[in-house]
Motif scaffolding. Sequence first.
Motif, PDB file in Angstrom:
ATOM      1  N   MET A   1      -7.988   3.004  10.399  1.00 13.77           N
ATOM      2  CA  MET A   1      -8.218   1.977   9.289  1.00 13.77           C
ATOM      3  C   MET A   1      -9.537   1.446   9.563  1.00 13.77           C
ATOM      4  O   MET A   1     -10.445   1.590  10.540  1.00 13.77           O
ATOM      5  CB  MET A   1      -7.121   1.003  10.035  1.00 13.77           C
ATOM      6  CG  MET A   1      -5.833   1.427   9.682  1.00 13.77           C
ATOM      7  SD  MET A   1      -4.581   0.199  10.042  1.00 13.77           S
ATOM      8  CE  MET A   1      -4.377   0.208  11.866  1.00 13.77           C
TER       9      MET A   1
ATOM     10  N   TRP B   1       2.815  -5.048  10.495  1.00 13.99           N
ATOM     11  CA  TRP B   1       2.308  -5.450   9.062  1.00 13.99           C
ATOM     12  C   TRP B   1       2.579  -6.968   9.105  1.00 13.99           C
ATOM     13  O   TRP B   1       3.231  -7.747  10.003  1.00 13.99           O
ATOM     14  CB  TRP B   1       3.236  -5.047   7.970  1.00 13.99           C
ATOM     15  CG  TRP B   1       2.745  -3.599   7.780  1.00 13.99           C
ATOM     16  CD1 TRP B   1       1.659  -3.024   7.594  1.00 13.99           C
ATOM     17  CD2 TRP B   1       3.903  -2.386   7.264  1.00 13.99           C
ATOM     18  NE1 TRP B   1       1.939  -1.457   7.430  1.00 13.99           N
ATOM     19  CE2 TRP B   1       3.174  -1.148   7.142  1.00 13.99           C
ATOM     20  CE3 TRP B   1       5.398  -2.336   7.225  1.00 13.99           C
ATOM     21  CZ2 TRP B   1       3.776  -0.070   6.949  1.00 13.99           C
ATOM     22  CZ3 TRP B   1       5.828  -1.171   6.969  1.00 13.99           C
ATOM     23  CH2 TRP B   1       4.979  -0.191   6.684  1.00 13.99           C
TER      24      TRP B   1
ATOM     25  N   SER C   1      -1.463  -4.227   6.660  1.00 17.05           N
ATOM     26  CA  SER C   1      -1.833  -4.384   8.280  1.00 17.05           C
ATOM     27  C   SER C   1      -2.674  -5.443   8.590  1.00 17.05           C
ATOM     28  O   SER C   1      -3.441  -6.055   8.067  1.00 17.05           O
ATOM     29  CB  SER C   1      -2.838  -3.101   8.423  1.00 17.05           C
ATOM     30  OG  SER C   1      -1.704  -1.900   8.299  1.00 17.05           O
TER      31      SER C   1
ATOM     32  N   ARG D   1       2.053   4.035  16.575  1.00 15.98           N
ATOM     33  CA  ARG D   1       1.156   4.897  15.879  1.00 15.98           C
ATOM     34  C   ARG D   1       1.044   6.135  16.776  1.00 15.98           C
ATOM     35  O   ARG D   1       0.849   6.200  18.008  1.00 15.98           O
ATOM     36  CB  ARG D   1      -0.199   4.528  15.546  1.00 15.98           C
ATOM     37  CG  ARG D   1      -0.244   3.061  14.905  1.00 15.98           C
ATOM     38  CD  ARG D   1      -1.530   2.355  14.363  1.00 15.98           C
ATOM     39  NE  ARG D   1      -2.183   2.951  13.428  1.00 15.98           N
ATOM     40  CZ  ARG D   1      -2.211   2.800  12.131  1.00 15.98           C
ATOM     41  NH1 ARG D   1      -1.478   1.709  11.893  1.00 15.98           N
ATOM     42  NH2 ARG D   1      -2.809   3.340  11.136  1.00 15.98           N
TER      43      ARG D   1
ATOM     44  N   ARG E   1      -9.654  10.060  10.485  1.00 14.88           N
ATOM     45  CA  ARG E   1      -9.511   8.928   9.761  1.00 14.88           C
ATOM     46  C   ARG E   1      -9.106   7.488  10.553  1.00 14.88           C
ATOM     47  O   ARG E   1      -7.896   7.811  11.126  1.00 14.88           O
ATOM     48  CB  ARG E   1      -8.495   8.998   8.549  1.00 14.88           C
ATOM     49  CG  ARG E   1      -8.675   7.548   7.650  1.00 14.88           C
ATOM     50  CD  ARG E   1      -7.450   6.886   7.948  1.00 14.88           C
ATOM     51  NE  ARG E   1      -7.359   5.718   7.075  1.00 14.88           N
ATOM     52  CZ  ARG E   1      -6.249   4.899   7.274  1.00 14.88           C
ATOM     53  NH1 ARG E   1      -5.254   4.931   8.302  1.00 14.88           N
ATOM     54  NH2 ARG E   1      -6.241   3.639   6.622  1.00 14.88           N
TER      55      ARG E   1
ATOM     56  N   GLY F   1       0.658  -1.197   0.030  1.00 15.74           N
ATOM     57  CA  GLY F   1       0.088  -0.065  -0.052  1.00 15.74           C
ATOM     58  C   GLY F   1       0.919   1.209  -0.013  1.00 15.74           C
ATOM     59  O   GLY F   1       0.275   2.323  -0.353  1.00 15.74           O
ATOM     60  N   LEU F   2       2.071   1.225   0.734  1.00 10.95           N
ATOM     61  CA  LEU F   2       2.811   2.470   0.829  1.00 10.95           C
ATOM     62  C   LEU F   2       3.462   2.742  -0.471  1.00 10.95           C
ATOM     63  O   LEU F   2       3.613   2.172  -1.427  1.00 10.95           O
ATOM     64  CB  LEU F   2       3.891   2.390   1.854  1.00 10.95           C
ATOM     65  CG  LEU F   2       3.211   2.709   3.366  1.00 10.95           C
ATOM     66  CD1 LEU F   2       1.883   2.088   3.806  1.00 10.95           C
ATOM     67  CD2 LEU F   2       4.157   2.829   4.600  1.00 10.95           C
TER      68      LEU F   2
ATOM     69  N   GLU G   1      -3.923   8.640  12.196  1.00 10.77           N
ATOM     70  CA  GLU G   1      -2.701   8.198  12.935  1.00 10.77           C
ATOM     71  C   GLU G   1      -2.036   7.114  12.363  1.00 10.77           C
ATOM     72  O   GLU G   1      -2.643   6.260  11.666  1.00 10.77           O
ATOM     73  CB  GLU G   1      -3.360   7.634  14.542  1.00 10.77           C
ATOM     74  CG  GLU G   1      -4.864   6.983  14.510  1.00 10.77           C
ATOM     75  CD  GLU G   1      -4.471   5.424  14.149  1.00 10.77           C
ATOM     76  OE1 GLU G   1      -3.693   4.898  14.820  1.00 10.77           O
ATOM     77  OE2 GLU G   1      -5.262   4.911  13.154  1.00 10.77           O
ATOM     78  N   ASN G   2      -0.669   7.267  12.475  1.00 15.28           N
ATOM     79  CA  ASN G   2       0.131   6.172  11.860  1.00 15.28           C
ATOM     80  C   ASN G   2       1.585   6.531  12.470  1.00 15.28           C
ATOM     81  O   ASN G   2       2.037   7.470  12.951  1.00 15.28           O
ATOM     82  CB  ASN G   2       0.156   6.631  10.288  1.00 15.28           C
ATOM     83  CG  ASN G   2      -0.566   5.522   9.352  1.00 15.28           C
ATOM     84  OD1 ASN G   2      -0.175   4.409   9.249  1.00 15.28           O
ATOM     85  ND2 ASN G   2      -1.325   5.925   8.629  1.00 15.28           N
TER      86      ASN G   2
ATOM     87  N   ASP H   1      -5.682  -2.766   1.107  1.00 14.08           N
ATOM     88  CA  ASP H   1      -5.491  -4.265   1.711  1.00 14.08           C
ATOM     89  C   ASP H   1      -6.607  -5.160   1.327  1.00 14.08           C
ATOM     90  O   ASP H   1      -6.152  -6.078   1.214  1.00 14.08           O
ATOM     91  CB  ASP H   1      -5.260  -3.966   3.179  1.00 14.08           C
ATOM     92  CG  ASP H   1      -3.766  -3.106   3.645  1.00 14.08           C
ATOM     93  OD1 ASP H   1      -3.207  -3.103   2.587  1.00 14.08           O
ATOM     94  OD2 ASP H   1      -3.359  -3.131   4.921  1.00 14.08           O
TER      95      ASP H   1
ATOM     96  N   TYR I   1      -6.441   3.214   3.319  1.00 12.45           N
ATOM     97  CA  TYR I   1      -5.249   3.908   3.367  1.00 12.45           C
ATOM     98  C   TYR I   1      -4.862   4.501   2.068  1.00 12.45           C
ATOM     99  O   TYR I   1      -4.477   5.791   2.066  1.00 12.45           O
ATOM    100  CB  TYR I   1      -3.919   3.002   3.652  1.00 12.45           C
ATOM    101  CG  TYR I   1      -2.504   3.821   3.547  1.00 12.45           C
ATOM    102  CD1 TYR I   1      -2.022   4.459   4.845  1.00 12.45           C
ATOM    103  CD2 TYR I   1      -1.752   3.567   2.286  1.00 12.45           C
ATOM    104  CE1 TYR I   1      -1.152   5.198   4.668  1.00 12.45           C
ATOM    105  CE2 TYR I   1      -0.692   4.338   2.316  1.00 12.45           C
ATOM    106  CZ  TYR I   1      -0.403   5.199   3.501  1.00 12.45           C
ATOM    107  OH  TYR I   1       1.104   5.790   3.395  1.00 12.45           O
TER     108      TYR I   1
ATOM    109  N   ASN J   1       5.010  -2.124  11.507  1.00 13.10           N
ATOM    110  CA  ASN J   1       4.625  -0.998  10.922  1.00 13.10           C
ATOM    111  C   ASN J   1       5.063   0.247  12.101  1.00 13.10           C
ATOM    112  O   ASN J   1       5.796   1.026  11.565  1.00 13.10           O
ATOM    113  CB  ASN J   1       3.089  -1.096  10.673  1.00 13.10           C
ATOM    114  CG  ASN J   1       2.368   0.238   9.840  1.00 13.10           C
ATOM    115  OD1 ASN J   1       3.173   1.314   9.816  1.00 13.10           O
ATOM    116  ND2 ASN J   1       1.132   0.068  10.065  1.00 13.10           N
TER     117      ASN J   1
END
Length: 336
Positions: free
Chosen positions: A174, A239, A93, A151, A172, A36-37, A211-212, A75, A195, A148
Amino acid sequence: MKTLRRTLLAAVALAALAPLAQAQDIKPRLIRFGYGLAEASNQGRAVKVFAEQVEKLSGGKMKVRAIGGAALGPDTQMQQALIGGAQEMMVGSTATLVGITKEMALWDTPFLINNTKEADALLDGPVGEKIKAKLEDKGLVGLVYWENGFRNLTNNKRPVAKLEDLEGIKLRVMQNNVFLDSFKTLGANAVPLPYSELFTALETKAVDGQENPYNTILSAKFYEVQKYLTVTNHVYAPWIVTVSKKFWDGLSKDERAVLQKAAVVSRDFERKDTREEAARALADLKAKGMQITELSPAETARMRDKLTRINATVATQVGMELWNEAQAELAKIRAK
Ligand code: TK8
């Protein structure tokens, strides 16, 4: 007599070596590996290491096509593609896997894990293995957990220095009920979003915050659209690297060993790389113009207290037995 014995011993030794000398049972394979990143992120770097290892260990026969930036979908979409056999591998995740394997919710427990030593021991130990194994009934094979990370909260409304500051912030989270519940409990207006839609949602002000881990706030350039960062460390998020079981079932023992070994090398690389980046990231984010708020110990305690009721929800979801096992395992790790 002596020579005969020596000859016999030599024959035994040769027989033991024979499987190694034989050609390995490896066929040309193409593995589409989605994530995803961005390519320029801790996730992207580790996927690259995995791809290189697979190629090396298979003598160039097995190839990994890495597809980042959620180009194969968020995901949840990739998980379905793996289950259906339309895609071979992904990393994402654990939190987005809960709809498939409810036991994954253990990793969503706020403040469950305090540091990376606890994280590695719990994830790589019997509890992590047990949860990973649950994926197999659902058409997925879990190889390893990557980091990951811890957070932290960002938003564009105001510095969040106490619980009350979260009131009304459209945050936001997940697509995961424990996260949704946790932030509703803290007073935020929590909204689940994949994401892949997050940057645009922040940019267009469809949401005020998210939040991440620091690494993601940096690599996803959230600092361009978020002013305030609060150091909350509210949860350690893993992850997980997964394989389509349909694909896995068609692999030879040697091919599986290649993926397993490459996964372990990538995990060790990823955790080290992520930790090094995280150690520098806060200063980097400050230099990029973010305003950093450290929570006072008293405020952290208030937040923890508020969130303890989430523990009961997680325990029900994962089952009391697994919950207790995790607590016992953590106590053991902490005593070491
Ligand atoms: C990447 C995501 C991301 C996660 C999130 O696919 O959604 O906020 O932290 O790492 O899984």
